[in-house]
Design an enzyme around this catalytic site. Structure first.
Site, PDB file in Angstrom:
ATOM      1  N   LYS A  19      20.997 -13.357 -23.042  1.00 25.94           N
ATOM      2  CA  LYS A  19      20.698 -14.238 -21.915  1.00 25.94           C
ATOM      3  C   LYS A  19      21.405 -15.574 -22.111  1.00 25.94           C
ATOM      4  CE  LYS A  19      16.580 -16.225 -19.644  1.00 25.94           C
ATOM      5  NZ  LYS A  19      15.094 -16.302 -19.722  1.00 25.94           N
TER       6      LYS A  19
ATOM      7  N   SER B  47      13.574 -15.102 -15.282  1.00 22.62           N
ATOM      8  CA  SER B  47      14.907 -15.657 -15.362  1.00 22.62           C
ATOM      9  C   SER B  47      15.895 -14.809 -16.142  1.00 22.62           C
ATOM     10  CB  SER B  47      14.841 -17.049 -15.982  1.00 22.62           C
ATOM     11  OG  SER B  47      14.286 -16.996 -17.300  1.00 22.62           O
TER      12      SER B  47
ATOM     13  N   SER C 261       9.473 -14.034 -17.464  1.00 25.51           N
ATOM     14  CA  SER C 261      10.933 -13.961 -17.423  1.00 25.51           C
ATOM     15  C   SER C 261      11.529 -12.830 -18.237  1.00 25.51           C
ATOM     16  CB  SER C 261      11.538 -15.295 -17.878  1.00 25.51           C
ATOM     17  OG  SER C 261      11.327 -16.281 -16.907  1.00 25.51           O
TER      18      SER C 261
END
Length: 531
Positions: free
Chosen positions: A131, A206, A230
């Site tokens: 990420k 996210s 997330s």
């Protein structure tokens, strides 16, 4: 328990504001790409893409396949699917191939045997996605913020460094929502990421880029972070496994944005992957010396666990009703547990869950022990410059001049509605819920809870239902470990799933249940495959 007049007014204001923002978005925003409408991902062609990271590492150690072959297979797959997904925003393919060649050379020269390599380098030669909010040396570190364009990480975040030390090879970094504060991975720096099961739907946020590329078989293991869902929402929407670790076990240093106030008490970093057997070894590595806080080596007899199921939040005015499809999927899990294991799965109701969003919203904005509040979101939007002025940004957005997404602008506007002091009633509800859940779970209990009220929404629809994330968010505030598990594909060919929640520091329990659910319900399914 009814809401007070002030709380009802707050609900109305939230819904009115989000309704207005959504209407503006629908009117002024451009439509999605017609070129992708109705398109499907190419099928998985290479058999190596259908192996777990644990199996790949074993084959690499035994010289049954080379690390170069594995890395090249994933490079080919990313290049094949990323034009559809926009999940990987920066690759390091050349460096990854060089590192894979070094791995193969190391294995050729190793004289200590396979067991030595497995103990020292358990993921030797295995591809890894990261990420973009995690610092990965030499890679972008902007978290979707236009003003951070050109910022490059100079070090590795601790969990990334530990996975690299265990032999994993980073392939690149993946897209996030702007500043990691929204359930759709969309920003004005890298664009919109798509769901591999339906390109017109969201992959979550996210960690949406991670979820998307993993669900598309463009990655096998990845790294995510979670303070409101997330990890779990992207894993749910993309049909993969993910684990929100007990807070305080895995380091969240060298992430952007940094956490402040009391947010560090609720944030977790954890593994995301397609195969359940990779969860525990990944967590053991990512936790480093703090792995001893968890009983990861303990054998779990599922027949001796106590199981509970909570079908919904009791009808919160903030959230959408849970769809019948997801309620049925969770019921089927309970029925299979009872039939296969001979256990009783007791349905329970916790009335305080109705206040999930006010609880999350209150606790995420509490001051730390020194009395310092969290950094305002408008300041984060301004990064190192002056804070963003959300009303001005809204006006600029209407004429296509803002560097920020509607979601970020809306969050900054909502931040202005916060009270300076937390409501005593909400504090009481959270403390009562905490006591009830801890008594319920103990050290040998797990409960099932919906991951979200519905399957993956269409692009930008979360703007109209901004509080549905609280099905994951409330678990974060309770500080509990939870494993997100796929349950096959539903009526529209979209992934189904469920959260498996355990008591604090009892991560090994939900991880063991994940292995059972993968065997029973089939785990990850290839996009476009059979339900």
């Amino acid at each position: 328990m009814a809401l007070s007049r002030v709380e009802r007014l707050q609900v109305w204001l939230f819904k009115a504001l989000t309704g207005l923002l959504f209407a503006l978005f629908r009117f002024f925003s451009p439509r999605g790409s017609a070129a992708l409408s109705g398109k499907r991902l190419p099928p998985v062609g290479h058999p190596l893409l259908l192996e777990s990271a644990t199996q790949l590492a074993r084959k690499i150690r035994r010289k049954e396949v080379s690390s170069v072959e594995v890395v090249q297979a994933y490079i080919d797959r990313i290049q094949e699917v990323n034009p559809f997904l926009n999940a990987v925003i920066k690759d390091r393919f050349a460096a990854a191939l060089q590192e894979a060649a070094q791995v193969d050379k190391l294995i050729e020269e190793e004289t200590g045997g396979e067991d030595i390599l497995e103990d020292r380098l358990p993921f030797l030669g295995v591809p890894l996605s990261v990420k973009e909010s995690f610092s990965l040396q030499g890679m972008p570190f902007a978290t979707g913020l236009v003003s951070r364009r050109g910022v490059v990480a100079t070090v590795d975040a601790p969990p990334v460094a530990l996975l690299k030390r265990a032999g994993a090879i980073p392939m690149g970094v993946t897209n996030t929502s702007e500043l990691c504060r929204w359930m759709e991975s969309h920003n004005h720096l890298h664009g919109v990421t798509n769901n591999p099961y339906d390109l017109e739907r969201i992959p979550g946020g996210s960690s949406g880029g991670e979820g998307s590329i993993l669900g598309a078989a463009g990655a096998v293991i990845g790294v995510g972070s979670d303070i409101g869902g997330s990890i779990r929402m992207p894993c749910f929407f993309n049909g993969i496994f993910g684990h929100k670790t007990t807070p305080g076990v895995v380091s969240h240093d060298n992430q952007h944005p940094q956490f402040s106030g009391r947010q560090e008490e609720y944030v977790s970093t954890g593994p995301m992957c397609r195969y359940a057997e990779d969860l525990l070894p990944m967590l053991r590595i990512m936790a480093g010396p703090k792995a001893s806080m968890l009983s990861l080596d303990a054998e779990v007899d599922l027949k001796k666990l106590r199981f509970f199921t909570i079908p919904h939040d009791g009808g919160s005015p903030f959230t959408s009703p849970v769809s019948r499809e997801l309620i049925d999927a969770q019921r089927k899990v309970a029925e299979r547990l009872e039939a296969d294991l001979g256990v009783e799965v007791r349905e329970v109701r916790l009335p305080e869950l109705r206040y999930g969003f006010p609880i999350w919203d209150t606790y995420i904005t509490l001051r730390d022990n020194d009395g310092k509040p969290p950094r305002p979101f408008a300041e984060l939007m301004g990064d190192s410059g002056p804070p963003a002025w959300p009303l001005w940004e809204l006006l600029k957005w209407l004429v296509g001049r803002s560097e920020h997404t509607m979601a970020a602008i809306g969050l900054a506007l909502m931040e202005r509605t916060h009270h300076s002091k937390p409501a005593p009633f909400i504090i009481q509800q959270k403390e009562k819920l905490q006591r009830e859940v801890e008594e319920l779970l103990g050290t040998d209990g797990v409960f099932l809870y919906p991951s979200h009220p519905r399957v993956a929404p269409r692009h930008h629809h979360p703007l109209f239902r901004p509080f549905d994330f609280v099905y994951t968010g409330i678990i974060s505030i309770l500080g509990l470990p939870v494993t997100q598990c796929p349950l096959g594909l539903g009526e529209e060919g979209l992934p189904l799933g469920v959260q498996v929640v355990a008591g604090r520091l009892q991560d090994h329990l939900s991880l063991a249940v994940a292995l059972y659910l993968e065997k029973t319900f089939g785990g990850w399914r290839e996009p476009g495959g059979k339900p």
